[in-house]
Design a protein around this motif. Structure first.
Motif, mmCIF file in Angstrom:
data_model
loop_
_atom_site.group_PDB
_atom_site.id
_atom_site.type_symbol
_atom_site.label_atom_id
_atom_site.label_comp_id
_atom_site.label_asym_id
_atom_site.label_seq_id
_atom_site.Cartn_x
_atom_site.Cartn_y
_atom_site.Cartn_z
ATOM 1 N N MET A 1 0.842 -1.197 0.000
ATOM 2 C CA MET A 1 0.000 0.000 0.000
ATOM 3 C C MET A 1 0.877 1.247 0.000
ATOM 4 O O MET A 1 1.747 1.393 0.865
ATOM 5 N N ALA A 2 0.670 2.122 -0.968
ATOM 6 C CA ALA A 2 1.486 3.329 -1.089
ATOM 7 C C ALA A 2 1.126 4.328 0.005
ATOM 8 O O ALA A 2 -0.049 4.624 0.235
ATOM 9 N N LEU A 3 2.154 4.847 0.680
ATOM 10 C CA LEU A 3 1.964 5.843 1.732
ATOM 11 C C LEU A 3 2.238 7.222 1.143
ATOM 12 O O LEU A 3 3.336 7.493 0.659
ATOM 13 N N LEU A 4 1.227 8.115 1.194
ATOM 14 C CA LEU A 4 1.329 9.457 0.640
ATOM 15 C C LEU A 4 1.190 10.482 1.750
ATOM 16 O O LEU A 4 0.351 10.316 2.648
ATOM 17 N N THR A 5 1.986 11.550 1.690
ATOM 18 C CA THR A 5 1.773 12.681 2.586
ATOM 19 C C THR A 5 1.345 13.888 1.768
ATOM 20 O O THR A 5 1.744 14.051 0.612
ATOM 21 N N LEU A 6 0.533 14.733 2.389
ATOM 22 C CA LEU A 6 0.064 15.964 1.754
ATOM 23 C C LEU A 6 0.485 17.158 2.599
ATOM 24 O O LEU A 6 0.197 17.209 3.799
ATOM 25 N N THR A 7 1.142 18.120 1.978
ATOM 26 C CA THR A 7 1.526 19.370 2.627
ATOM 27 C C THR A 7 1.170 20.496 1.672
ATOM 28 O O THR A 7 1.486 20.422 0.482
ATOM 29 N N SER A 8 0.513 21.553 2.190
ATOM 30 C CA SER A 8 0.106 22.627 1.285
ATOM 31 C C SER A 8 -0.054 23.945 2.013
ATOM 32 O O SER A 8 -0.036 24.017 3.252
ATOM 33 N N ASP A 9 -0.231 24.994 1.220
ATOM 34 C CA ASP A 9 -0.562 26.325 1.735
ATOM 35 C C ASP A 9 -2.021 26.664 1.439
ATOM 36 O O ASP A 9 -2.403 27.829 1.428
ATOM 37 N N ILE A 10 -2.850 25.649 1.232
ATOM 38 C CA ILE A 10 -4.225 25.841 0.767
ATOM 39 C C ILE A 10 -5.150 26.315 1.883
ATOM 40 O O ILE A 10 -6.083 27.076 1.655
ATOM 41 N N GLY A 11 -4.903 25.892 3.113
ATOM 42 C CA GLY A 11 -5.829 26.175 4.209
ATOM 43 C C GLY A 11 -6.941 25.144 4.248
ATOM 44 O O GLY A 11 -6.992 24.217 3.440
ATOM 45 N N GLN A 12 -7.844 25.320 5.213
ATOM 46 C CA GLN A 12 -8.928 24.356 5.421
ATOM 47 C C GLN A 12 -10.308 24.997 5.261
ATOM 48 O O GLN A 12 -11.307 24.428 5.686
ATOM 49 N N ASN A 58 11.074 11.698 8.900
ATOM 50 C CA ASN A 58 10.500 10.772 9.874
ATOM 51 C C ASN A 58 9.663 9.667 9.240
ATOM 52 O O ASN A 58 9.144 8.811 9.966
ATOM 53 N N PHE A 59 9.542 9.657 7.925
ATOM 54 C CA PHE A 59 8.695 8.661 7.265
ATOM 55 C C PHE A 59 9.515 7.480 6.758
ATOM 56 O O PHE A 59 10.724 7.591 6.507
ATOM 57 N N PRO A 60 8.843 6.330 6.600
ATOM 58 C CA PRO A 60 9.553 5.150 6.081
ATOM 59 C C PRO A 60 10.094 5.404 4.670
ATOM 60 O O PRO A 60 9.607 6.272 3.941
ATOM 61 N N HIS A 84 15.208 11.108 -3.488
ATOM 62 C CA HIS A 84 16.365 11.543 -2.710
ATOM 63 C C HIS A 84 16.345 10.841 -1.360
ATOM 64 O O HIS A 84 15.348 10.906 -0.623
ATOM 65 N N LYS A 85 17.433 10.170 -1.053
ATOM 66 C CA LYS A 85 17.569 9.447 0.220
ATOM 67 C C LYS A 85 16.364 8.547 0.486
ATOM 68 O O LYS A 85 15.783 8.528 1.574
ATOM 69 N N ASN A 86 15.980 7.834 -0.571
ATOM 70 C CA ASN A 86 14.902 6.838 -0.508
ATOM 71 C C ASN A 86 13.523 7.442 -0.237
ATOM 72 O O ASN A 86 12.633 6.760 0.278
ATOM 73 N N GLN A 87 13.327 8.702 -0.584
ATOM 74 C CA GLN A 87 12.024 9.343 -0.489
ATOM 75 C C GLN A 87 11.645 9.927 -1.849
ATOM 76 O O GLN A 87 12.508 10.446 -2.569
ATOM 77 N N TYR A 88 10.356 9.853 -2.185
ATOM 78 C CA TYR A 88 9.838 10.472 -3.396
ATOM 79 C C TYR A 88 9.195 11.807 -3.028
ATOM 80 O O TYR A 88 8.370 11.875 -2.106
#
Length: 273
Positions: A1-12, A58-60, A84-88
């Motif tokens: 299962m692919a692990l995805l993170t989301l980071t943005s300046d969009i707000g909520q 901090n992620f796998p 880079h360093k095993n992270q996409y």
């Protein structure tokens, strides 16, 4: 299962974060999506770099990090996929990537955009999501986009150095109004060379020791420590340092006289004796 993170300046405040997740789940319904934050200050690259850098580490291995920050600084012709360093890492070609990594990426791929599509946030997410799904399905990165492209590079915000001092900029103010400065423990110790020191901010405020926890000082007293990311933090035990001392996040475009005068409230200097 692919692990995805989301980071943005969009707000909520509106539907967009939910729509982004919906688009990703349409591409692959078993994507495991984790929010980092959607409250990054608009156009504040030093803050974005600090948050992303310390989250990613901090992620796998082989986690997919979508960074939706200032996607449209200029009309986009391509998006970036970096390994880079095993992270996409997936982001716009706006210079933020090298600020996050503090160096050039090991591998970067240009993800082409269809000239006939409207270039909005959801379209960019579709491009990112399809690229992630291709990687998950074993397609080579070189076959997903254009390898070895030239990208926009920006240097990460570095502290200023003198023989007997180091000066850092305030790159983040957290929810407790603790103040984070872009001086790492390693940079501090290297410049310190075993000497005594005095941390000075807002001209007259000083701290002359490093604490391990907030409880090392009495309630209401100021302190300095190195946070979990390894950066210098100015805080008040059960108080709000930024508000009490009038400190502000550093603004890169401090060109006019008013903003230059505000630098006293955006920087922290450490003197060594």
């Amino acid at each position: 299962m692919a692990l995805l993170t989301l980071t943005s300046d969009i707000g909520q405040q509106d539907y967009l974060v939910g729509a982004i997740k919906g688009q990703l789940l349409q591409i692959n319904p078993i994507f495991n999506i984790i929010d980092i934050t959607h409250q990054l200050a608009p156009f504040n690259y030093p803050q974005s770099a600090y948050i992303c850098r310390n989250a990613i580490r901090n992620f796998p291995d082989r986690t997919y990090h979508l960074i939706l920050v200032n996607l449209f600084e200029k009309r986009p012709e391509k998006l970036l996929l970096a390994f880079h360093k095993n992270q996409y890492i997936f982001c716009a070609d706006n210079g933020l990537l090298t600020m996050i990594l503090e160096e050039k990426p090991e591998l970067v791929i240009g993800l082409p955009l269809n000239k006939n599509n409207i270039k909005n946030t959801l379209y960019c997410v579709q491009v990112f999501g399809k690229a992630i799904n291709d990687v998950v399905n074993g397609i080579s990165l070189q076959d997903i986009g254009e390898p070895d492209i030239t990208i926009i590079e920006k240097n990460h915000l570095r502290p200023l150095l003198g023989e007997n001092w180091i000066e850092g900029q305030i790159i983040f103010i957290d929810n407790f109004e603790n103040v984070i400065v872009n001086i790492s423990r390693e940079e501090f110790e290297e410049q310190r060379k075993g000497r005594s020191f005095s941390i000075v901010f807002k001209r007259e405020e000083t701290i002359d020791k490093i604490s391990e926890t907030y409880a090392d000082v009495m309630e209401g007293e100021k302190l300095a420590l190195f946070n979990s990311g390894g950066y210098l933090e100015i805080a008040i035990n059960k108080g709000n340092a930024a508000g009490l001392f009038g400190l502000h996040g550093f603004m890169e475009q401090s060109q006019n006289t008013y903003l230059q005068n505000r630098l006293y409230y955006q920087t922290v200097r450490i003197y060594f004796v």
